[in-house]
Design an enzyme around this catalytic site. Structure first.
Site: not given
Ligand SMILES: [Zn+2]
Length: 251
Positions: A244, A188, A175
């Site tokens: 989504c 990193c 999402c």
């Molecule tokens: Zn989602």
């Protein structure tokens, strides 16, 4: 085993005093199985605290070997571990700290192919991967199995963590827009990291993991940001996107 031994009562005495834990909670921890994806700056402290608290079964997966540049933040490792697979060095250290628990180290990556075996019997997944692709794979495979997971990321002086509920009522990692997912996640190796910042995020993940395993409510779908240098902390509630590709209503 449905009770604690005298040795365990002595070992866990301080946390057994807490009403949030108690004997029932300790037994819950003992019966729990957690998968930690990554044995680096987040995964080391997370597994150390879960092992310390008596989480009965900890499985950790990581493809890498210990390098000299890991030592400032992955403080469980020693110079003698350089060149050794991280999961081997880590699980032997954890086992030495707590002989009562089951530890499984798997050399490899978490992906769609390996997820089946890695998620077998697991109650909770903790992302300590430093990989956006691994997070997407964790999100998808845990959603299919209705498992919760705890995302974590740290780079330079800041980090973030999010708890995703088993059915993604509070939204999922997919999402988040790709820009948000990539924020501060250049890695990193390229951007640098201050050791305690990784520890700070790992502690939040460890605490959330124990709370979940003990049956306490979590703030699901809340993006927590922490900048350890600027002393700035904030939280934004994620909104589940109807479109989504993973948890949207059309799927
Ligand atoms: Zn989602």
């Amino acid at each position: 085993m449905d009770t604690l031994t005298d040795n365990q009562l002595a070992r866990y005495a301080r946390q057994l005093l807490l009403p949030q834990v108690d004997l029932d909670g300790q037994m819950k921890l003992q019966r729990s199985c957690v998968l930690v994806v990554g044995a680096g700056g987040l995964g080391c402290p997370v597994t150390q605290y879960l092992a310390g608290a008596g989480v009965g079964h900890i499985r950790v997966v990581d493809p890498d070997q210990v390098e000299l540049s890991n030592l400032p933040r992955q403080v469980v490792y020693t110079e003698a571990d350089i060149g050794v697979p991280k999961v081997n060095a880590l699980t032997s250290r954890l086992q030495a700290a707590n002989a009562d628990i089951v530890l499984e180290g798997r050399v490899g990556r978490f992906d769609a192919d390996s997820s089946q075996g890695l998620l077998d019997g697991v109650d909770l997944v903790i992302d300590a991967s430093d990989s956006n692709q691994a997070r997407l794979d964790i999100d998808r495979s845990t959603y299919e199995r209705r498992l919760p997971w705890l995302m974590g990321a740290a780079v330079q002086t800041a980090g973030q963590w999010i708890a995703f509920d088993p059915t993604r009522q509070g939204g999922c990692y997919h999402c988040l827009g790709s820009a948000e997912r990539d924020e501060g996640q250049g890695g990193c190796a390229a951007l640098g990291i201050l050791g305690p910042v990784a520890g700070m995020i790992a502690m939040q993940q460890s605490l959330a993991a124990l709370k979940y395993l003990l049956g306490a409510p979590l703030q699901w779908g809340v993006v927590h940001y922490a900048d350890g240098w600027a002393d700035e902390y904030s939280a934004i509630t994620l909104s589940a996107r109807p479109d989504c590709p993973l948890c949207g209503s059309g799927n």
